[in-house]
Design an enzyme around this catalytic site. Structure first.
Site, short mmCIF file in Angstrom:
data_model
loop_
_atom_site.label_atom_id
_atom_site.label_comp_id
_atom_site.label_asym_id
_atom_site.label_seq_id
_atom_site.Cartn_x
_atom_site.Cartn_y
_atom_site.Cartn_z
N ASN A 116 -11.01 13.84 40.67
CA ASN A 116 -10.12 14.98 40.45
C ASN A 116 -10.51 16.14 41.34
OD1 ASN A 116 -8.35 14.80 37.75
ND2 ASN A 116 -10.20 13.58 37.49
N CYS A 150 -8.41 7.08 38.33
CA CYS A 150 -7.81 6.05 37.50
C CYS A 150 -8.50 4.70 37.71
CB CYS A 150 -6.32 5.92 37.85
SG CYS A 150 -5.50 4.64 36.90
N HIS A 185 -1.65 17.88 38.71
CA HIS A 185 -2.90 17.15 38.49
C HIS A 185 -3.25 16.46 39.81
CE1 HIS A 185 -5.51 14.39 35.91
NE2 HIS A 185 -5.44 13.73 37.05
N HIS A 245 -5.79 14.69 42.68
CA HIS A 245 -7.04 14.03 43.08
C HIS A 245 -7.18 14.29 44.57
CE1 HIS A 245 -8.02 11.56 39.43
NE2 HIS A 245 -6.83 12.06 39.12
N ARG A 248 -11.53 13.63 29.42
CA ARG A 248 -10.64 12.47 29.46
C ARG A 248 -10.71 11.81 30.84
NH1 ARG A 248 -6.48 10.24 32.24
NH2 ARG A 248 -5.65 12.32 32.63
N ASP A 249 -10.04 12.38 31.82
CA ASP A 249 -9.98 11.74 33.13
C ASP A 249 -11.35 11.72 33.81
OD1 ASP A 249 -9.28 10.73 35.59
OD2 ASP A 249 -7.71 12.19 36.00
#
Lengths: 292, 292
Positions: A249, A240, A207, A209, A15-16
Site C-alpha cells: 500500500n 492482495c 486506495h 498500491h 486489514r490490508d
C-alpha cells in the site's frame, strides 16, 4: 480548482497491511494497533476483514477484534460477500467495505464468484439493511489496471461498476489500484469518469498500491480530481494475496507527510504514527521468531 | 484534461547546475557535457550564463562555451541584463533567458537593479532585436515563494510580471521556484493565473527546485495545468547563490524517469543520462582535488 484544506486518511494496516505480511499479530496486538491509530489522530481504521478463515487464516480473529473496538467511531471492516456482511453487522462496526473487481479474472480468483453474483449479494444486503446504521462502502479492485495482461480496464468499465454500486445502495465508493500500475493521468481520468456517472455528491476514496514510486504524483492527481479520502498502510505493508508480485500500500506516514507539506490538514500526529510503525514492525518480527 | 503525450526537458546543468557546485569544470568539459546531453536526446540545454565574471566567476568562459556549440540547435543562455544579451547574441545562441524576480529583495540582490529597470532593459533588447532569430524567454524567479519571510508572492504578482514580459516581446515564459517552496496547489494556481492573463498560446516552462521532496507532485500539478516544458539539472545540482540554503534543481534523471513511468515521451535515453551524470560528478570531484 478546489484544492482541499483537509483530507481524511483511512489506515488499512490491520486489514490490508497484515493480510500479506511476513509475521502475524495476535488479536490483542491488532486491537492495540487500532486503538493506537485512533489515538494518533487517524479518523478511521479498516480494522479487519470478515473473510473465510480457510482463504485468509490471518483474519480468523475478525469477531474478536471488531467486538473489542465497538466503542470507537468510524470503524470499517471489509466483507467479500453476504455471509461476511452478516458477521460484520453482528459486531457493530460502523461501515463495511464490500468488494468487487473491475478485472473479471481477479474477481473470480479473489471472490470466487462472478460480478453479477457479487452484485446480487450486495443488493440483498442493501435491501435487508436499508434501515441499519452501518454505512455501505463499495470498493472496486483493479480500478486502474488488471494484473493480467489479457485484460484491459477502461474508465468506462469502472464508471459502470460504480454506477451499479450507487444504484444498489452504496453511499461511498473506494477505487483501488490493487496492482499498483496507476499513473496520474489514468487515476485522474477514471475518477472524473466515475464522478460524471454517479454524481459529485458520492464520496470517493482512493486506495493506492505503489509499484513504481509514482505515489505522490497519483495523490496530487486524485486531489486535483476532487478526492479527499485516501486509504494507506503503515510501512507500506500489504498487497492482495491473489495478485502476482502485489506491491504494498501507499505508506501512511509518507502520505501524511506529503499532505502536511502541501499545507493540507489530516489531524494526524506524525511522531505518534512513527512510534506505532516501529512497534508494529517489531511485533511482526518477533512473531516471525516464534514461527521459526 | 489534456495530459501531454510528449514533454520537453531542458537541462540546465551547465548553467544553474554548475553555478553553485562544489568543484568547477573546464570550458572543454562544459562543452563536452553539452554535446553529451544533446547526444542523449535532450532537445535543449541552457549552456551558460552571460553574467559578470566579477559576481559569478564560474561563468567567465561563457563566450568560449557558446561559440563552440554554435552548430547545435535549441541552445539557451541566461542573461541578467542588456550587456549580457549583447554578449550572448554575438555567440549565436538560439534563445536567451532574461531574468527578473517576483521577490523585490531577491531582484535587488540577484540583479542589482529594480524590476522597472530590468524591464526597461528587456524592452530595449526586444525592440532592437525584433528582427533577429534569437528567441526571447522571460524567466521569473521566486514565482512560487520568496526566500525572505517579510515578502509574500501572490499568483497575481506573477501574472502581472508575466504580462509585462509578453507585452514587451517575450515569446516564452519560465516560472522558477528559486526557493523550492512550491506546493502542487500554488504551482497549479499560479500557472493558471498566468495563462489567464497572457493567453494559452504562450509556452510556459517550469523550473523547480526541490526543498521538500514534493517534486513529483509539483510536476503532476504542472502537467495538469498544461505545462509541457521542464528545466532540470543532473544530480539535482544547482541553486541560486543569492538565496540562503538554496535547494538544488529537480534531478533530470528522476524527472525523465517519472515522465517515462507516466507514459510520457521525452526522447531522452535514461542510460546515457546516467553515464553523463557519473562522468560529471567525477570531473567535479577531480577539480576539487586540484583546488585543494
Amino acid at each position: 480548482m478546489n484544492w482541499p484544506q483537509t483530507v481524511k486518511v483511512i489506515d488499512v494496516t490491520p486489514r490490508d497491511g497484515l493480510q500479506d505480511a511476513a509475521g502475524e499479530l495476535t488479536a490483542e496486538q491488532k486491537i492495540q494497533l487500532c486503538r493506537d491509530l485512533y489515538a494518533a489522530g487517524v479518523q478511521s481504521v479498516e480494522i479487519t476483514a470478515f473473510v473465510s478463515p480457510k482463504w485468509v487464516p490471518l483474519m480468523r480473529d475478525a469477531e474478536t477484534v471488531a467486538l473489542a473496538l465497538r466503542e470507537l467511531s468510524d470503524t470499517i471492516a471489509l466483507v467479500p460477500n453476504q455471509k461476511g456482511f452478516e458477521r460484520a453487522l453482528a459486531t457493530g462496526v460502523n461501515a463495511v467495505t464490500f468488494v468487487v473487481s473491475a478485472s473479471p479474472i481477479h474477481q473470480r480468483e479473489n471472490l470466487r464468484m462472478s460480478l453479477a453474483d457479487s452484485f446480487e449479494q450486495f443488493r440483498r444486503i442493501a435491501q435487508m439493511h436499508a434501515s441499519s446504521q452501518v454505512r455501505l462502502r463499495g470498493a472496486i479492485s483493479c480500478a486502474f489496471g488488471s494484473p493480467f495482461s489479457t485484460e484491459s480496464i477502461t474508465p468506462e468499465t469502472v464508471a459502470d461498476i460504480a454506477c451499479e454500486y450507487v444504484d444498489s445502495g452504496a453511499v461511498e465508493l473506494s477505487l483501488a489500484d490493487t496492482v499498483g500500475v496507476g499513473t496520474p493521468q489514468v487515476i485522474y481520468d477514471t475518477i472524473l469518469s466515475v464522478k460524471q456517472r454517479v454524481g459529485h455528491h458520492v464520496p470517493i476514496t482512493l486506495h493506492l498500491h505503489d509499484r513504481y514510486e509514482l505515489g505522490l504524483g497519483n495523490i496530487v492527481a486524485a486531489l486535483a480530481a476532487g478526492v479527499t479520502v485516501f486509504e494507506t498502510a503503515l510501512a507500506g505493508l500489504g498487497g492482495c494475496p491473489f495478485v502476482p508480485d502485489a506491491p504494498g500500500n501507499l505508506d501512511t506516514e509518507k502520505v501524511v507527510r506529503w499532505l502536511h507539506l502541501m499545507g493540507i490538514h489530516t489531524g494526524i500526529d506524525e511522531h505518534a504514527l512513527s512510534q506505532i510503525r516501529k512497534r508494529l514492525l517489531k511485533d511482526l518480527d518477533a512473531s516471525n521468531g516464534r514461527a521459526d
